[in-house]
Structure formats: structure tokens, C-alpha cells
Write an enzyme that holds these catalytic residues in place. Structure first.
Site, PDB file in Angstrom:
ATOM      1  N   GLY A  41       0.781  -1.236   0.000  1.00  0.00           N
ATOM      2  CA  GLY A  41       0.000   0.000   0.000  1.00  0.00           C
ATOM      3  C   GLY A  41       0.810   1.282   0.000  1.00  0.00           C
ATOM      4  O   GLY A  41       0.348   2.305  -0.501  1.00  0.00           O
ATOM      5  N   GLU A 106       3.930   4.278   5.648  1.00  0.00           N
ATOM      6  CA  GLU A 106       2.725   3.435   5.582  1.00  0.00           C
ATOM      7  C   GLU A 106       1.611   4.190   4.850  1.00  0.00           C
ATOM      8  O   GLU A 106       1.614   5.419   4.785  1.00  0.00           O
ATOM      9  CB  GLU A 106       2.301   3.133   7.021  1.00  0.00           C
ATOM     10  CG  GLU A 106       1.767   1.829   7.436  1.00  0.00           C
ATOM     11  CD  GLU A 106       1.223   0.767   6.524  1.00  0.00           C
ATOM     12  OE1 GLU A 106       1.147   0.926   5.295  1.00  0.00           O
ATOM     13  OE2 GLU A 106       0.817  -0.245   7.090  1.00  0.00           O
ATOM     14  N   ASP A 110      -4.563   2.608  11.097  1.00  0.00           N
ATOM     15  CA  ASP A 110      -5.955   2.280  11.386  1.00  0.00           C
ATOM     16  C   ASP A 110      -6.056   1.836  12.851  1.00  0.00           C
ATOM     17  O   ASP A 110      -6.069   2.669  13.748  1.00  0.00           O
ATOM     18  CB  ASP A 110      -6.390   1.200  10.394  1.00  0.00           C
ATOM     19  CG  ASP A 110      -7.866   0.858  10.438  1.00  0.00           C
ATOM     20  OD1 ASP A 110      -8.675   1.748  10.703  1.00  0.00           O
ATOM     21  OD2 ASP A 110      -8.210  -0.318  10.186  1.00  0.00           O
ATOM     22  N   VAL A 160     -11.373   3.294   2.422  1.00  0.00           N
ATOM     23  CA  VAL A 160     -10.858   4.080   1.299  1.00  0.00           C
ATOM     24  C   VAL A 160      -9.919   3.262   0.416  1.00  0.00           C
ATOM     25  O   VAL A 160      -9.266   2.325   0.874  1.00  0.00           O
ATOM     26  CB  VAL A 160     -10.138   5.358   1.791  1.00  0.00           C
ATOM     27  CG1 VAL A 160     -11.126   6.337   2.400  1.00  0.00           C
ATOM     28  CG2 VAL A 160      -9.029   5.020   2.788  1.00  0.00           C
TER      29      VAL A 160
HETATM   30  P1  IMP Z   1      -3.737  -1.458  11.289  1.00  0.00           P
HETATM   31  O1  IMP Z   1      -2.818  -2.503  11.806  1.00  0.00           O
HETATM   32  O2  IMP Z   1      -5.172  -1.739  11.631  1.00  0.00           O
HETATM   33  O3  IMP Z   1      -3.354  -0.040  11.633  1.00  0.00           O
HETATM   34  O4  IMP Z   1      -3.734  -1.712   9.753  1.00  0.00           O
HETATM   35  C1  IMP Z   1      -3.308  -0.931   8.786  1.00  0.00           C
HETATM   36  C2  IMP Z   1      -3.519  -1.683   7.495  1.00  0.00           C
HETATM   37  O5  IMP Z   1      -4.910  -2.016   7.289  1.00  0.00           O
HETATM   38  C3  IMP Z   1      -3.134  -0.801   6.353  1.00  0.00           C
HETATM   39  O6  IMP Z   1      -1.789  -0.993   6.006  1.00  0.00           O
HETATM   40  C4  IMP Z   1      -4.076  -1.241   5.254  1.00  0.00           C
HETATM   41  O7  IMP Z   1      -3.504  -2.304   4.541  1.00  0.00           O
HETATM   42  C5  IMP Z   1      -5.301  -1.755   5.959  1.00  0.00           C
HETATM   43  N1  IMP Z   1      -6.408  -0.775   5.944  1.00  0.00           N
HETATM   44  C6  IMP Z   1      -6.945  -0.150   7.010  1.00  0.00           C
HETATM   45  N2  IMP Z   1      -7.928   0.688   6.641  1.00  0.00           N
HETATM   46  C7  IMP Z   1      -8.015   0.601   5.287  1.00  0.00           C
HETATM   47  C8  IMP Z   1      -8.866   1.247   4.311  1.00  0.00           C
HETATM   48  O8  IMP Z   1      -9.726   2.093   4.578  1.00  0.00           O
HETATM   49  N3  IMP Z   1      -8.634   0.888   3.018  1.00  0.00           N
HETATM   50  C9  IMP Z   1      -7.690  -0.017   2.648  1.00  0.00           C
HETATM   51  N4  IMP Z   1      -6.894  -0.642   3.523  1.00  0.00           N
HETATM   52  C10 IMP Z   1      -7.053  -0.337   4.844  1.00  0.00           C
HETATM   53 MG    MG Z   2      -1.120  -1.791   3.975  1.00  0.00          MG
END
Ligand code: IMP
Ligand code: MG
Length: 183
Positions: A41, A106, A110, A160
Site C-alpha cells: 500500500g 505506511e 488504522d 478508502v
Molecule cells: P492497522 O494494523 O489496523 O493499523 O492496519 C493498517 C492496514 O490495514 C493498512 O496498512 C491497510 O492495509 C489496511 N487498511 C486499514 N484501513 C483501510 C482502508 O480504509 N482501506 C484499505 N486498507 C485499509
Molecule cells: Mg497496507
């Protein structure tokens, strides 16, 4: 699926990415840095950001995968998805980061599980400095308290895509960041 709605235009993104690049340039004037992109990403953000950083820089890439049963893309879209917190490194960097200035790049912060894991992992390797740059931040979904040092845009809890972000591996090539409507 309903039509995509533009949340951040390519012009908004370009301006913000240039600002972050200028800030990193000021913050590390005279130093060398390593940009470490999280596949897949972050690739587009990293490649644009790097061209606004006027420092001696090198690139590296890592890949992570999360344990836990990922739901279908459809369920993920509706309810989001939280990994179990067990994140695994699927591809490591090619160089030692000891005593180097590293910036983890990154696409989106999220729940914070992924970047918390990566931050701890890289801190254990004793870099001179570790910073986190994320294009997007969804603070309403945070499970682990973590703030990035460089944030492009704080966004609401929407799913998104575009500018590197995917839905079931699609849409990464869209130039704008778009919302996939949940209904
Ligand atoms: P975290 O460990 O939940 O912070 O995950 C982050 C990862 O979740 C990012 O690198 C994305 O791959 C994925 N992600 C979280 N939200 C979205 C979104 O709205 N669209 C696409 N990928 C997302
Ligand atoms: Mg990602």
C-alpha cells in the site's frame, strides 16, 4: 457496488506530500535517511514523497501479514477488520538499520496494530532515530495508542482505496483517494 466517491483529490494529495517531504528535509538536514515502505500500500506514497526529500536517501521495503481469519472483502468493507494483534514479518529489509535514521512509510494508520509491531521490531535493532510517516490516519479505529510523526490526512471511519490502498487488491492505481460506500 456503489460508485466510488472522491475523498482526497490528486491535487490535495500532491500538495500534502510535498509539505511532508519539505518537513522531513528540514528535520534531518545534513543527514542520511532510509525510507522503509510497507508493501504494497505504501509504494505510491513512498515514491512521491521521496522526490520531495532533498537528503541523501535510500529505499527499503518490508511486507507484513496478520494472523487471524481475514473476513471476506465484503465483510471487511462493512465492519472493518482487526487482526488478532499477531503481526508477522513476511519480508524483511535488505540492510542493517543500526545507527541509521529510518522512516517507516505506511499508507494508513488504522487500529495501530501493524505499526506498533513494526515500531517495536525496528526499535529493537537500535536505529539512530525512528520516525513514522503515514498518508492517512483513522484515529477513531485505534486499538493501540500510537501516533505517527508525519500524517498526511486524518480521515473518518470510511473504507478508502486509491493512491496505493486496495480493496481485495484492486484500485491501488487510482490517482485520488476514494471512499467505497458501505451500503
Ligand atoms: P492497522 O494494523 O489496523 O493499523 O492496519 C493498517 C492496514 O490495514 C493498512 O496498512 C491497510 O492495509 C489496511 N487498511 C486499514 N484501513 C483501510 C482502508 O480504509 N482501506 C484499505 N486498507 C485499509
Ligand atoms: Mg497496507
Amino acid at each position: 457496488m456503489a460508485a466510488l466517491k472522491v475523498l482526497l483529490s490528486r491535487e490535495d494529495i500532491a500538495q500534502k506530500v510535498a509539505e511532508i517531504g519539505a518537513k522531513i528535509t528540514r528535520d534531518f538536514a545534513g543527514e542520511s535517511i532510509v525510507l522503509i515502505g510497507v508493501l504494497k500500500g505504501a509504494t505510491i506514497f513512498l515514491s512521491d514523497l521521496a522526490r520531495h526529500i532533498e537528503l541523501d536517501a535510500s529505499f527499503d521495503f518490508i511486507a507484513v501479514s496478520s494472523y487471524g481469519n481475514r473476513p471476506s472483502p465484503d465483510q471487511e468493507l462493512k465492519a472493518g477488520w482487526d487482526s488478532t494483534g499477531e503481526v508477522r514479518l513476511a519480508k524483511d529489509v535488505d540492510q542493517s538499520v543500526k545507527d541509521k535514521i529510518i522512516i517507516l512509510v505506511e499508507d494508513i494508520l488504522d487500529t495501530g496494530l501493524t505499526l506498533t509491531y513494526l515500531k517495536q521490531l525496528f526499535l529493537s535493532r537500535q536505529p539512530k532515530e525512528l520516525r513514522i510517516a503515514t498518508l492517512l490516519d483513522k484515529p477513531s479505529r485505534r486499538k493501540l495508542a500510537l501516533e505517527a510523526d508525519y500524517v498526511g490526512f486524518t480521515i473518518p471511519d470510511e473504507f478508502v482505496v486509491g493512491y496505493g490502498l486496495d480493496y481485495a487488491e484492486r484500485y491501488r492505481n487510482l490517482p485520488d483517494v476514494c471512499i467505497i460506500p458501505r451500503d
